[in-house]
Design an enzyme around this catalytic site. Structure first.
Site, PDB file in Angstrom:
ATOM      1  CB  CYS A  79      -0.908  -0.053   1.232  1.00 24.12           C
ATOM      2  SG  CYS A  79      -1.758   1.472   1.637  1.00 24.12           S
ATOM      3  CB  CYS A 135       0.225   1.904   4.105  1.00 22.55           C
ATOM      4  SG  CYS A 135      -1.484   1.373   3.904  1.00 22.55           S
TER       5      CYS A 135
END
Length: 104
Positions: free
Chosen positions: A29, A32
């Site tokens: 991600c 993230c």
């Protein structure tokens, strides 16, 4: 900032004396990863008022499914063992602090 797992989630998050900000994250991600420096700074600056942890959704499906996390990053604030705030998506530190102000 520490990593938590399905095995220690109860001890580290639900039984914490401080409110806990949990980032539900994944290695794949990009947003993230973008939040990493923001969360590390927040963990240091707010250490007396807030505990900041990360939970990898891919290796911890039990906790991820229990809180119905579908998007990454998802941030949840827990106080006294209960989720009190949920936010989805990367955000600048200033905005994150504003969103956390009423739960700290």
């Amino acid at each position: 900032m520490i990593d938590v797992t399905d095995e220690d989630f109860t001890a580290e998050v639900l039984r914490s004396d401080l409110p806990v900000l949990v980032e539900f994250t994944a290695d794949w991600c990009p947003p993230c990863r973008q939040m990493g420096p923001v969360l590390r700074a927040l963990a240091t600056e707010e250490a007396d008022r807030l505990k900041v942890v990360q939970l990898n959704v891919d290796s911890n499906p039990t906790t991820t499914n229990a809180y119905k996390v579908l998007s990454m990053p998802t941030f949840m604030v827990f106080r006294a063992g209960e989720p009190v705030r949920s936010m989805v998506g990367a955000r600048p530190k200033r905005r994150l602090l504003e969103e956390l102000a009423d739960v700290l």
